[in-house]
Design a protein around this motif. Structure first.
Motif, mmCIF file in Angstrom:
data_model
loop_
_atom_site.group_PDB
_atom_site.id
_atom_site.type_symbol
_atom_site.label_atom_id
_atom_site.label_comp_id
_atom_site.label_asym_id
_atom_site.label_seq_id
_atom_site.Cartn_x
_atom_site.Cartn_y
_atom_site.Cartn_z
ATOM 1 N N ARG A 88 10.502 -0.225 -3.602
ATOM 2 C CA ARG A 88 10.572 -1.617 -4.064
ATOM 3 C C ARG A 88 10.664 -2.582 -2.892
ATOM 4 O O ARG A 88 10.081 -3.667 -2.929
ATOM 5 N N THR A 89 11.383 -2.207 -1.850
ATOM 6 C CA THR A 89 11.489 -3.057 -0.663
ATOM 7 C C THR A 89 10.124 -3.231 -0.014
ATOM 8 O O THR A 89 9.751 -4.333 0.382
ATOM 9 N N ILE A 90 9.377 -2.158 0.062
ATOM 10 C CA ILE A 90 8.030 -2.231 0.641
ATOM 11 C C ILE A 90 7.160 -3.158 -0.198
ATOM 12 O O ILE A 90 6.501 -4.058 0.334
ATOM 13 N N ARG A 91 7.170 -2.971 -1.516
ATOM 14 C CA ARG A 91 6.316 -3.779 -2.398
ATOM 15 C C ARG A 91 6.742 -5.246 -2.455
ATOM 16 O O ARG A 91 5.902 -6.137 -2.471
ATOM 17 N N GLN A 92 8.041 -5.502 -2.508
ATOM 18 C CA GLN A 92 8.525 -6.855 -2.754
ATOM 19 C C GLN A 92 8.806 -7.661 -1.487
ATOM 20 O O GLN A 92 8.701 -8.885 -1.517
ATOM 21 N N GLN A 93 9.195 -6.999 -0.397
ATOM 22 C CA GLN A 93 9.594 -7.757 0.787
ATOM 23 C C GLN A 93 8.666 -7.576 1.987
ATOM 24 O O GLN A 93 8.507 -8.506 2.765
ATOM 25 N N MET A 99 5.762 -1.647 13.519
ATOM 26 C CA MET A 99 7.194 -1.351 13.632
ATOM 27 C C MET A 99 7.627 -1.294 15.091
ATOM 28 O O MET A 99 8.661 -1.837 15.452
ATOM 29 N N LEU A 100 6.839 -0.646 15.929
ATOM 30 C CA LEU A 100 7.182 -0.521 17.345
ATOM 31 C C LEU A 100 7.108 -1.872 18.047
ATOM 32 O O LEU A 100 7.945 -2.182 18.887
ATOM 33 N N LYS A 101 6.126 -2.677 17.669
ATOM 34 C CA LYS A 101 6.001 -4.013 18.253
ATOM 35 C C LYS A 101 7.228 -4.850 17.914
ATOM 36 O O LYS A 101 7.804 -5.505 18.774
ATOM 37 N N GLU A 150 4.912 5.492 -1.851
ATOM 38 C CA GLU A 150 5.982 6.489 -1.878
ATOM 39 C C GLU A 150 6.024 7.291 -0.582
ATOM 40 O O GLU A 150 7.097 7.549 -0.037
ATOM 41 N N GLU A 151 4.859 7.684 -0.080
ATOM 42 C CA GLU A 151 4.798 8.450 1.168
ATOM 43 C C GLU A 151 5.265 7.598 2.354
ATOM 44 O O GLU A 151 5.984 8.080 3.227
ATOM 45 N N LEU A 152 4.860 6.332 2.365
ATOM 46 C CA LEU A 152 5.304 5.431 3.425
ATOM 47 C C LEU A 152 6.818 5.249 3.367
ATOM 48 O O LEU A 152 7.494 5.277 4.398
ATOM 49 N N ALA A 153 7.356 5.085 2.168
ATOM 50 C CA ALA A 153 8.802 4.917 1.990
ATOM 51 C C ALA A 153 9.561 6.106 2.576
ATOM 52 O O ALA A 153 10.588 5.936 3.230
ATOM 53 N N GLN A 154 9.059 7.303 2.359
ATOM 54 C CA GLN A 154 9.705 8.498 2.911
ATOM 55 C C GLN A 154 9.670 8.500 4.429
ATOM 56 O O GLN A 154 10.647 8.843 5.074
ATOM 57 N N ARG A 155 8.547 8.089 4.994
ATOM 58 C CA ARG A 155 8.405 8.105 6.453
ATOM 59 C C ARG A 155 9.288 7.080 7.142
ATOM 60 O O ARG A 155 9.834 7.346 8.201
ATOM 61 N N ILE A 156 9.393 5.872 6.574
ATOM 62 C CA ILE A 156 10.139 4.814 7.264
ATOM 63 C C ILE A 156 11.537 4.616 6.690
ATOM 64 O O ILE A 156 12.264 3.728 7.131
ATOM 65 N N LYS A 157 11.901 5.456 5.717
ATOM 66 C CA LYS A 157 13.252 5.434 5.137
ATOM 67 C C LYS A 157 13.587 4.090 4.485
ATOM 68 O O LYS A 157 14.660 3.540 4.669
#
Length: 79
Positions: free
Chosen positions: A22-27, A59-61, A11-18
């Motif tokens: 579910r996208t983080i978990r599934q993709q 992400m930057l890479k 949840e915290e990561l989702a907030q940071r990277i917008k």
């Protein structure tokens, strides 16, 4: 000894990277974000903690490799 990592829940990561959780978990998890590099499961449990510095570096890479300069003829330069 102080940790050199910032640990984030999904949840915290989702907030940071917008992104949606579910996208983080599934993709992203286990295709782009890899266990042991970008996230850990502390104490062998189900809980996942993302390592912010490793995620940010990835992400930057990816962003740098996708930079393209539009050319007048309609092509792009990856220079």
């Amino acid at each position: 000894m102080e940790s050199s990592y910032t640990y984030l829940t999904t949840e915290e990561l989702a907030q940071r990277i917008k992104y949606d959780c579910r996208t983080i978990r599934q993709q992203l998890k286990d295709s782009v974000l890899l266990e042991g590099t970008h996230y850990i499961k502390p104490f062998g449990r189900r809980k996942i903690l993302f390592l912010w510095e490793a995620v940010e570096k990835e992400m930057l890479k990816s962003a740098q490799s996708n930079i393209a300069i539009p050319m007048a003829n309609g092509g792009v330069s990856h220079g």
